[in-house]
Design an enzyme around this catalytic site. Structure first.
Site, mmCIF file in Angstrom:
data_model
loop_
_atom_site.group_PDB
_atom_site.id
_atom_site.type_symbol
_atom_site.label_atom_id
_atom_site.label_comp_id
_atom_site.label_asym_id
_atom_site.label_seq_id
_atom_site.Cartn_x
_atom_site.Cartn_y
_atom_site.Cartn_z
ATOM 1 N N ARG A 40 52.336 34.134 30.969
ATOM 2 C CA ARG A 40 51.908 35.488 31.367
ATOM 3 C C ARG A 40 52.455 36.561 30.428
ATOM 4 O O ARG A 40 51.828 37.597 30.257
ATOM 5 C CB ARG A 40 52.337 35.767 32.805
ATOM 6 C CG ARG A 40 51.409 35.121 33.813
ATOM 7 C CD ARG A 40 51.873 35.386 35.226
ATOM 8 N NE ARG A 40 50.816 35.132 36.197
ATOM 9 C CZ ARG A 40 50.987 35.200 37.504
ATOM 10 N NH1 ARG A 40 52.166 35.521 38.004
ATOM 11 N NH2 ARG A 40 49.980 34.964 38.315
ATOM 12 N N LYS A 206 42.813 23.290 51.348
ATOM 13 C CA LYS A 206 42.080 23.709 52.543
ATOM 14 C C LYS A 206 40.667 24.221 52.266
ATOM 15 O O LYS A 206 40.453 24.999 51.349
ATOM 16 C CB LYS A 206 42.851 24.831 53.244
ATOM 17 C CG LYS A 206 44.167 24.374 53.835
ATOM 18 C CD LYS A 206 44.818 25.559 54.503
ATOM 19 C CE LYS A 206 46.136 25.142 55.159
ATOM 20 N NZ LYS A 206 46.877 26.341 55.577
ATOM 21 N N GLY A 374 46.289 29.167 38.747
ATOM 22 C CA GLY A 374 47.152 28.451 39.683
ATOM 23 C C GLY A 374 47.357 26.988 39.326
ATOM 24 O O GLY A 374 47.658 26.654 38.187
ATOM 25 N N GLY A 397 46.167 34.055 43.245
ATOM 26 C CA GLY A 397 45.411 34.716 44.314
ATOM 27 C C GLY A 397 44.341 35.652 43.773
ATOM 28 O O GLY A 397 43.243 35.744 44.336
HETATM 29 C C1 3PG Z 1 51.091 36.132 41.563
HETATM 30 O O1 3PG Z 1 51.937 35.486 40.952
HETATM 31 O O2 3PG Z 1 50.302 35.628 42.366
HETATM 32 C C2 3PG Z 1 50.988 37.592 41.265
HETATM 33 O O3 3PG Z 1 51.955 38.000 40.357
HETATM 34 C C3 3PG Z 1 51.051 38.401 42.524
HETATM 35 O O4 3PG Z 1 52.247 38.151 43.211
HETATM 36 P P1 3PG Z 1 52.269 38.215 44.793
HETATM 37 O O5 3PG Z 1 51.446 37.075 45.301
HETATM 38 O O6 3PG Z 1 53.725 38.107 45.184
HETATM 39 O O7 3PG Z 1 51.674 39.546 45.192
HETATM 40 MG MG MG Z 2 50.376 35.166 44.724
#
Ligand code: 3PG
Ligand code: MG
Length: 417
Positions: A40, A206, A374, A397
C-alpha cells in the site's frame, strides 16, 4: 463519472493534503513494530513522485488499525514514515499529531517538494465520526486535496470525506491520486465494458458477504465460478449434506435466487462438484481468543454429500481443473475470494491452480486479470504470481463495496472533471 486527476492540478508551492491508505499489516519484533507488507505504501509512490517533481508541499494523512480514539503506540505511523523515506530516497518529516499548532507550524515551514506525514488520524474519535470541527482542524494546512486512499474510500471519515468538502467549499481543488485512478479504472471502467468472455471467480466464506457482488456481476459476466465456503450454502440449498461445514441456512433462498437469475440471463453459473474435507478433532486447548483449537485430521476429497463428521475446506481438484480450463479461455477475469483455506498447505492446491490459470490467461491469452483485493491478493502472492496478473486492488472492504456498485464517499467528495 470521471474525477479530476492529480495530473490536472497546479501544485507548485501549494500545500497538498493527501489522504493515503497506509493501513499496512505490522508485527512486533524485539519491541519494534515492523511492516510485513509495504504494497500500500509502494503503490502511492507514483503520485508522490509526481507531486514532488511538480514542487508541491505534501502533507500525508492516514490511519493505522483501529485505535478507537486512543494514542495506541503500536498503531503509530512513525515506522511508516521511516519506510516511506527509504522508498522515496529522500527525507520524510513526521508530526506526532495530525492537528494543532505544531502541525500547522511544521506544515507552514515545508519547502516545495517536501513530504510530511501526520500521526494516525484515528487517534481521535472525531475522525471516524467525521466530526466537522475536527475536519476543519485537519483542513487548516490544506490548500489542495488529493485522495489516493482507495482502500479507505468506503469510509465517510473526516480525512477521507470531510476535509475534501471543506477544501472544495473554499474553492480549492479536490482530485484523485494516480492509484485511486487505477483502482477506479480496473474495478470500474474495465468491468463495465469487458472483453469477452468475461469470467468472474468468486470465493470466500459467506454468500451473504458476496450476494450484492454476485447480483451485480450477473448482469455483466459470461461465466461465474463459485468456490470457498460459500459454496456449501449452495449445496445445502440443493439438499446436499454439508457435514460440519460453514453454512448460512438463512441464505439458502439467496443462493437459489442467484442461480435462477443466472439462468434467466444466460450466465454460465458453475458450482463445485468435489470438496476437500477434514475431520475436526477437539484438542481441548483454547487459542489466544479463548476459542477451542481443533486438529484437522483425515484430509480427503469427497463428491456429493459431505460426511457428518467432516468439514469442507476447499473446492476439490476436479472442480479446480474444470474452473482452470474456463479461466484459460477468458479475455477478462475478475477474482474476488479464495477457493478454500489456502493459508493451510493441505487446502491450498485448488486456489493455487486457479491462480496459475489466471496468470496463464493473462500471459498467454492476453486476458486482463483483475484481482479484487484482500485474500485473493494474498493468494496470488503466495502462489508467487503477483507480477503475472494485470491489476491487484489495494482495497479490501472498499473493493467489495465498489464492486457492489456503491458510490464510495471518498470518491464522491472529489471534483468531477
Ligand atoms: C482496510 O484496511 O480495510 C482499510 O484501510 C480500511 O480500514 P478499516 O476497515 O479499519 O476502516
Ligand atoms: Mg477493512
Amino acid at each position: 463519472m470521471v474525477k479530476l486527476s492529480v495530473k490536472d492540478l497546479s501544485v507548485r508551492g501549494k500545500r497538498v493534503f493527501m489522504r493515503v491508505d497506509f493501513n499496512v499489516p505490522m508485527e512486533e519484533r524485539d519491541g519494534q513494530m515492523v511492516i510485513n507488507d509495504d504494497t500500500r505504501i509502494r503503490e502511492t509512490l507514483p503520485t508522490l513522485e509526481l507531486l514532488i517533481e511538480r514542487g508541491a508541499k505534501i502533507i500525508l494523512a492516514a490511519h493505522l488499525g483501529r485505535p478507537k480514539g486512543k494514542r495506541e503506540p503500536s498503531m503509530s505511523l512513525r515506522p511508516v514514515a521511516i519506510k516511506l523515506a527509504d522508498m522515496l530516497g529522500r527525507p520524510v518529516a513526521f508530526a506526532d499529531d495530525c492537528i494543532g499548532e505544531k502541525v500547522e507550524k511544521t506544515a507552514g515551514a515545508l519547502k516545495d517538494g517536501d513530504v510530511l506525514i501526520l500521526e494516525n488520524v484515528r487517534y481521535y474519535n472525531e475522525e471516524e465520526a467525521n466530526e466537522p470541527i475536527f475536519a476543519e482542524k485537519l483542513a487548516k494546512v490544506a490548500e489542495l486535496y488529493v485522495n489516493d486512499a482507495f482502500g479507505a474510500a468506503h469510509r465517510a471519515h473526516a480525512s477521507t470525506e470531510g476535509v475534501a468538502r471543506i477544501v472544495a467549499k473554499r474553492g480549492g481543488q479536490c482530485a484523485a491520486g494516480l492509484l485511486m485512478e487505477r483502482e477506479l479504472k480496473f474495478l470500474g471502467d474495465e468491468l463495465e465494458n469487458p472483453s469477452r468472455p468475461f469470467v468472474v471467480i468468486l470465493g470466500g466464506a459467506k454468500v451473504s458477504d458476496k450476494i450484492k457482488v454476485i447480483d451485480r456481476l450477473l448482469e455483466k459476466a459470461d461465466t461465474i465460478l463459485i468456490g470457498g465456503a460459500m459454496a456449501y450454502t449452495f449445496k445445502l440449498a440443493h439438499g446436499v449434506k454439508v457435514g460440519k461445514s460453514l453454512v448460512e441456512p438463512d441464505h439458502k433462498q439467496t443462493a437459489l435466487d442467484a442461480e435462477a437469475k443466472a439462468k434467466k440471463l444466460g450466465v454460465n453459473f458453475q458450482l463445485p462438484t468435489d470438496t476437500v474435507v477434514a475431520t475436526p478433532v477437539d484438542t481441548g486447548k483454547l487459542n489466544k481468543k479463548g476459542k477451542p483449537v481443533y486438529d484437522l485430521t483425515n484430509v480427503r476429497t469427497v463428491k456429493g454429500d459431505i460426511p457428518d463428521d467432516a468439514e469442507g475446506f476447499s473446492i476439490g481438484e476436479e472442480t479446480a481443473k474444470r474452473y482452470a480450463e474456463i479461466i484459460r479461455g477468458a479475455k477478462t477475469i475478475l477474482w474476488n475470494g479464495p477457493m478454500g483455506m489456502f493459508e493451510d498447505a493441505r487446502f491450498a492446491g485448488a486456489t493455487n491452480s486457479v491462480a496459475q490459470a489466471v496468470a496463464d490467461a493473462t500471459q498467454k491469452n492476453g486476458a486482463k486479470s483483475i484481482i479484487g483485493g484482500g485474500d485473493s491478493v494474498k493468494a496470488i502472492h503466495m502462489a508467487k504470481l503477483g507480477d503475472k496478473v494485470t491489476f491487484m486492488s489495494t482495497g479490501g472492504g472498499a473493493s467489495l463495496e465498489f464492486l457492489e456498485g456503491k458510490e464510495l464517499p471518498g470518491v464522491a467528495a472529489l471534483r468531477d472533471k
